[in-house]
Design an enzyme around this catalytic site. Structure first.
Site, PDB file in Angstrom:
ATOM      1  N   LYS A   1      22.243  23.618  18.230  1.00  0.00           N
ATOM      2  CA  LYS A   1      20.949  23.953  18.837  1.00  0.00           C
ATOM      3  C   LYS A   1      19.823  23.208  18.132  1.00  0.00           C
ATOM      4  O   LYS A   1      18.933  22.642  18.777  1.00  0.00           O
ATOM      5  CB  LYS A   1      20.691  25.473  18.759  1.00  0.00           C
TER       6      LYS A   1
ATOM      7  N   GLN B   1      20.426  34.476  16.495  1.00  0.00           N
ATOM      8  CA  GLN B   1      21.832  34.246  16.848  1.00  0.00           C
ATOM      9  C   GLN B   1      22.626  35.546  16.722  1.00  0.00           C
ATOM     10  O   GLN B   1      22.537  36.260  15.728  1.00  0.00           O
ATOM     11  CB  GLN B   1      22.412  33.159  15.923  1.00  0.00           C
TER      12      GLN B   1
ATOM     13  N   ASP C   1      15.970  33.790  24.884  1.00  0.00           N
ATOM     14  CA  ASP C   1      17.321  34.269  25.201  1.00  0.00           C
ATOM     15  C   ASP C   1      17.302  35.220  26.401  1.00  0.00           C
ATOM     16  O   ASP C   1      18.356  35.546  26.945  1.00  0.00           O
ATOM     17  CB  ASP C   1      17.846  35.074  24.003  1.00  0.00           C
TER      18      ASP C   1
HETATM   19  N1  GUN Z   1      25.805  34.102  20.497  1.00  0.00           N
HETATM   20  C1  GUN Z   1      26.610  33.539  21.446  1.00  0.00           C
HETATM   21  N2  GUN Z   1      25.878  33.168  22.517  1.00  0.00           N
HETATM   22  C2  GUN Z   1      24.603  33.487  22.252  1.00  0.00           C
HETATM   23  C3  GUN Z   1      23.383  33.340  22.979  1.00  0.00           C
HETATM   24  O1  GUN Z   1      23.323  32.850  24.110  1.00  0.00           O
HETATM   25  N3  GUN Z   1      22.269  33.811  22.354  1.00  0.00           N
HETATM   26  C4  GUN Z   1      22.308  34.388  21.122  1.00  0.00           C
HETATM   27  N4  GUN Z   1      21.164  34.819  20.599  1.00  0.00           N
HETATM   28  N5  GUN Z   1      23.409  34.521  20.427  1.00  0.00           N
HETATM   29  C5  GUN Z   1      24.551  34.082  20.991  1.00  0.00           C
END
Ligand code: GUN
Length: 301
Positions: A61, A105, A128
């Site tokens: 990311k 995350q 998100d």
């Molecule tokens: N962990 C796995 N996928 C995601 C996501 O799309 N967002 C977040 N915040 N954590 C994740």
């Protein structure tokens, strides 16, 4: 006689190609924000603890955020951080004018309460789309931040199918991150939506009736190819690592929630794992950060 499998390569929905195109669009939007408004969008990613899979996702990311010209703020916090310290960090990012998007995350270590941490994120910066305000806006047809994986699935479905009105869709899995928001998006696109889950009876028959199958259960190859209706479009959100002794001792490979080879023979189009939904998730995160920036600045887009 050896069994032959049909060549299904023309049915593959190439998530990498979709994602590369979307990232190019984001890069142009970021350049426009810089040139015309003097703004550089910023995405803050918070990771707590040292879960190796999460670390790989977060590194990716950060890299792609920089690649499209945005500012990336990366916060690594210890696994034993207290709830109040983590919430204080979120509050600091909420107040920071250089930060337009915040992603914490998941999963968080067991001692932390995910729901309260998500609730602490400013809904306008919740790229998100997990805050209850955004979930509520999505459910009521408002201007929500839409969760990234569902948004990626929707974009690929629209490009593959076009108008989905009246089509039967089944979503297998009812998570807040994927299953529920995808169902909302399909409903908004006028699909007739069935939500299936671990207690659904006769799952095979439910899947057989569907023109669109979204698999988001997190169980390797649980959806069998023989369940897929001829000509259905299949989106596989699962990413499961399984043992692959055929590749050598101790080797593993990634598979989705759908039995790919047999499903590909039935389907008219299908996402592979890896290379399907995964790359689109990050591209949509970047797009959401740009969307959040435009909205925060009151710029039409
Ligand atoms: N962990 C796995 N996928 C995601 C996501 O799309 N967002 C977040 N915040 N954590 C994740």
């Amino acid at each position: 006689m050896p069994t032959t499998t049909a060549d299904t390569s023309d049915k593959i929905i190439d998530g990498k190609a979709f994602a590369a195109r979307l990232r190019r669009e984001v890069l142009n939007d970021v350049a426009d924000l810089k040139d015309r408004h003097g703004i550089v969008p910023g995405l803050a990613v918070v990771i707590v603890g040292e879960d190796p899979a999460s670390q790989v996702y977060v590194r990716n990311k950060v890299k792609l955020t920089k690649e499209v010209g945005m500012n990336s703020f990366h916060h690594e916090l210890p696994a034993d951080i207290s709830q109040s310290h983590l919430i204080a960090k979120v509050a600091e990012l909420n107040a920071d004018p250089l930060v337009n998007g915040i992603l914490v995350q998941l999963p968080l270590p067991m001692n932390l309460d995910e729901a309260s941490v998500i609730a602490a994120i400013s809904p306008e910066k919740d790229v998100d789309g997990l805050h209850v305000i955004n979930a509520g806006l999505l459910a009521t047809g408002g201007k929500a931040m839409v969760p990234c994986t569902p948004l990626g699935c929707k974009i690929m479905l629209e490009e593959t199918i076009g108008d989905m009105s009246g089509m039967k869709a089944i979503v297998v899995g009812r998570s807040i991150l994927v299953g529920k928001p995808i169902a909302q998006l399909l409903l908004n696109a006028n699909c007739t939506v069935t939500m299936a889950h671990s207690r659904t009876k006769n799952l095979a028959d439910e899947v057989r009736a569907a023109d669109i199958v979204i698999a988001a259960v997190g169980r390797p190859e649980m959806i069998k190819g023989s369940w897929i209706k001829k000509g259905a479009v299949v989106i596989d959100v699962g990413i499961n690592r399984i043992d692959a002794p055929e590749r050598g001792e101790g080797k593993t490979r990634l598979v989705g929630d759908v039995e790919f080879a047999t499903a590909a023979e039935q389907a008219s189009a299908i996402t592979p794992v890896p290379g399907g939904v995964g790359p689109m998730t990050i591209a949509c995160l970047l797009q959401n950060t740009v969307t959040a920036t435009y909205r925060q600045q009151g710029i039409d887009f």
